[in-house]
Motif scaffolding. Structure first.
Motif, PDB file in Angstrom:
ATOM      1  N   UNK A 142      -0.605  47.443  67.819  1.00 21.74           N
ATOM      2  CA  UNK A 142       0.773  46.990  67.623  1.00 21.74           C
ATOM      3  C   UNK A 142       1.463  46.550  68.909  1.00 21.74           C
ATOM      4  N   UNK A 143       0.814  46.696  70.064  1.00 24.24           N
ATOM      5  CA  UNK A 143       1.442  46.313  71.332  1.00 24.24           C
ATOM      6  C   UNK A 143       0.663  45.165  71.980  1.00 24.24           C
ATOM      7  N   UNK A 144       1.337  44.461  72.884  1.00 23.16           N
ATOM      8  CA  UNK A 144       0.658  43.423  73.665  1.00 23.16           C
ATOM      9  C   UNK A 144       0.380  43.981  75.054  1.00 23.16           C
ATOM     10  N   UNK A 145      -0.627  43.427  75.703  1.00 17.48           N
ATOM     11  CA  UNK A 145      -0.996  43.872  77.047  1.00 17.48           C
ATOM     12  C   UNK A 145      -0.595  42.777  78.032  1.00 17.48           C
ATOM     13  N   UNK A 146       0.145  43.172  79.069  1.00 15.64           N
ATOM     14  CA  UNK A 146       0.560  42.243  80.121  1.00 15.64           C
ATOM     15  C   UNK A 146      -0.232  42.567  81.384  1.00 15.64           C
ATOM     16  N   UNK A 147      -0.810  41.534  81.993  1.00 17.81           N
ATOM     17  CA  UNK A 147      -1.652  41.691  83.180  1.00 17.81           C
ATOM     18  C   UNK A 147      -0.867  41.331  84.435  1.00 17.81           C
ATOM     19  N   UNK A 148      -0.924  42.218  85.435  1.00 20.05           N
ATOM     20  CA  UNK A 148      -0.290  41.975  86.734  1.00 20.05           C
ATOM     21  C   UNK A 148      -1.279  42.333  87.831  1.00 20.05           C
ATOM     22  N   UNK A 149      -1.290  41.515  88.851  1.00 22.03           N
ATOM     23  CA  UNK A 149      -2.151  41.757  90.003  1.00 22.03           C
ATOM     24  C   UNK A 149      -1.280  42.185  91.187  1.00 22.03           C
ATOM     25  N   UNK A 150      -1.756  43.168  91.954  1.00 20.02           N
ATOM     26  CA  UNK A 150      -1.039  43.553  93.171  1.00 20.02           C
ATOM     27  C   UNK A 150      -1.067  42.375  94.132  1.00 20.02           C
ATOM     28  N   UNK A 151      -0.053  42.053  94.833  1.00 18.20           N
ATOM     29  CA  UNK A 151       1.247  42.721  94.955  1.00 18.20           C
ATOM     30  C   UNK A 151       2.345  42.093  94.101  1.00 18.20           C
ATOM     31  N   UNK A 152       2.019  41.456  92.981  1.00 15.30           N
ATOM     32  CA  UNK A 152       3.024  40.839  92.120  1.00 15.30           C
ATOM     33  C   UNK A 152       4.033  41.889  91.648  1.00 15.30           C
ATOM     34  N   UNK A 153       5.327  41.577  91.729  1.00 12.89           N
ATOM     35  CA  UNK A 153       6.335  42.538  91.236  1.00 12.89           C
ATOM     36  C   UNK A 153       6.183  42.754  89.728  1.00 12.89           C
ATOM     37  N   UNK A 154       6.416  43.970  89.317  1.00  5.59           N
ATOM     38  CA  UNK A 154       6.345  44.315  87.900  1.00  5.59           C
ATOM     39  C   UNK A 154       7.690  44.039  87.245  1.00  5.59           C
ATOM     40  N   UNK A 155       7.704  43.799  85.928  1.00  5.55           N
ATOM     41  CA  UNK A 155       8.979  43.563  85.246  1.00  5.55           C
ATOM     42  C   UNK A 155       9.874  44.795  85.333  1.00  5.55           C
ATOM     43  N   UNK A 156      11.167  44.543  85.426  1.00  5.51           N
ATOM     44  CA  UNK A 156      12.106  45.659  85.550  1.00  5.51           C
ATOM     45  C   UNK A 156      12.669  46.081  84.197  1.00  5.51           C
ATOM     46  N   UNK A 157      12.443  45.280  83.155  1.00  6.07           N
ATOM     47  CA  UNK A 157      12.941  45.632  81.827  1.00  6.07           C
ATOM     48  C   UNK A 157      11.923  46.499  81.091  1.00  6.07           C
ATOM     49  N   UNK A 158      12.411  47.269  80.132  1.00  8.27           N
ATOM     50  CA  UNK A 158      11.547  48.109  79.325  1.00  8.27           C
ATOM     51  C   UNK A 158      11.281  47.407  78.000  1.00  8.27           C
ATOM     52  N   UNK A 159      10.031  47.302  77.621  1.00 14.09           N
ATOM     53  CA  UNK A 159       9.645  46.700  76.347  1.00 14.09           C
ATOM     54  C   UNK A 159       8.708  47.665  75.632  1.00 14.09           C
ATOM     55  N   UNK A 160       9.160  48.286  74.539  1.00 17.22           N
ATOM     56  CA  UNK A 160       8.329  49.264  73.837  1.00 17.22           C
ATOM     57  C   UNK A 160       7.118  48.655  73.141  1.00 17.22           C
ATOM     58  N   UNK A 161       7.016  47.332  73.164  1.00 18.91           N
ATOM     59  CA  UNK A 161       5.891  46.643  72.528  1.00 18.91           C
ATOM     60  C   UNK A 161       4.922  46.070  73.549  1.00 18.91           C
ATOM     61  N   UNK A 162       5.017  46.526  74.799  1.00 19.95           N
ATOM     62  CA  UNK A 162       4.185  45.981  75.880  1.00 19.95           C
ATOM     63  C   UNK A 162       3.540  47.129  76.662  1.00 19.95           C
ATOM     64  N   UNK A 163       2.280  46.917  77.031  1.00 23.01           N
ATOM     65  CA  UNK A 163       1.595  47.813  77.959  1.00 23.01           C
ATOM     66  C   UNK A 163       1.324  47.006  79.222  1.00 23.01           C
ATOM     67  N   UNK A 164       1.689  47.563  80.363  1.00 25.37           N
ATOM     68  CA  UNK A 164       1.507  46.878  81.639  1.00 25.37           C
ATOM     69  C   UNK A 164       0.219  47.368  82.286  1.00 25.37           C
ATOM     70  N   UNK A 165      -0.657  46.405  82.594  1.00 25.24           N
ATOM     71  CA  UNK A 165      -1.899  46.690  83.325  1.00 25.24           C
ATOM     72  C   UNK A 165      -1.744  46.127  84.732  1.00 25.24           C
ATOM     73  N   UNK A 166      -1.977  46.961  85.737  1.00 26.25           N
ATOM     74  CA  UNK A 166      -1.888  46.530  87.137  1.00 26.25           C
ATOM     75  C   UNK A 166      -3.284  46.604  87.740  1.00 26.25           C
ATOM     76  N   UNK A 167      -3.719  45.460  88.290  1.00 27.54           N
ATOM     77  CA  UNK A 167      -5.060  45.402  88.855  1.00 27.54           C
ATOM     78  C   UNK A 167      -5.064  44.979  90.304  1.00 27.54           C
ATOM     79  N   UNK A 168      -6.200  45.206  90.951  1.00 26.35           N
ATOM     80  CA  UNK A 168      -6.380  44.789  92.345  1.00 26.35           C
ATOM     81  C   UNK A 168      -7.100  43.444  92.387  1.00 26.35           C
ATOM     82  N   UNK A 169      -7.534  43.040  93.573  1.00 23.60           N
ATOM     83  CA  UNK A 169      -8.180  41.734  93.742  1.00 23.60           C
ATOM     84  C   UNK A 169      -9.513  41.627  93.006  1.00 23.60           C
ATOM     85  N   UNK A 170     -10.082  42.762  92.590  1.00 24.49           N
ATOM     86  CA  UNK A 170     -11.338  42.763  91.831  1.00 24.49           C
ATOM     87  C   UNK A 170     -11.102  42.888  90.328  1.00 24.49           C
ATOM     88  N   UNK A 171      -9.826  42.821  89.906  1.00 22.88           N
ATOM     89  CA  UNK A 171      -9.431  42.984  88.496  1.00 22.88           C
ATOM     90  C   UNK A 171      -9.779  44.364  87.963  1.00 22.88           C
TER      91      UNK A 171
END
Length: 77
Positions: A39-68
């Motif tokens: 029921x949720x979507x996955x959002x991909x972020x790579x360091x050092x990209x800033x993460x979203x500041x809003x809260x979304x109960x339908x989103x999971x945030x994945x933070x990865x390094x240069x090797x994913x």
């Protein structure tokens, strides 16, 4: 013969974080999250990209390094 009780979807039982996925490749982690929470979507972020500041109960945030590779606990938000 009795009837089985219908399954109840209690939001309190839904998973909201996946600490066991730190160290996984990001696409594999996203697959696991989609299995646990379709029921949720996955959002991909790579360091050092800033993460979203809003809260979304339908989103999971994945933070990865240069090797994913996941470097922070994926969480709802």
């Amino acid at each position: 013969m009795g009837r089985a009780a219908p399954a109840v979807n209690n939001d309190d039982d839904l998973k909201t974080s996946w600490p066991e996925l730190v160290g996984f490749e990001m696409l594999n982690a996203a697959d696991r999250i989609n299995i646990d929470r379709p029921d949720v979507s996955v959002a991909f972020y790579m360091l050092p990209t800033p993460l979203p500041s809003d809260y979304d109960p339908n989103r999971v945030i994945l933070v990865g390094d240069e090797r994913s590779v996941v470097v922070r606990t994926p969480v709802i938000g």
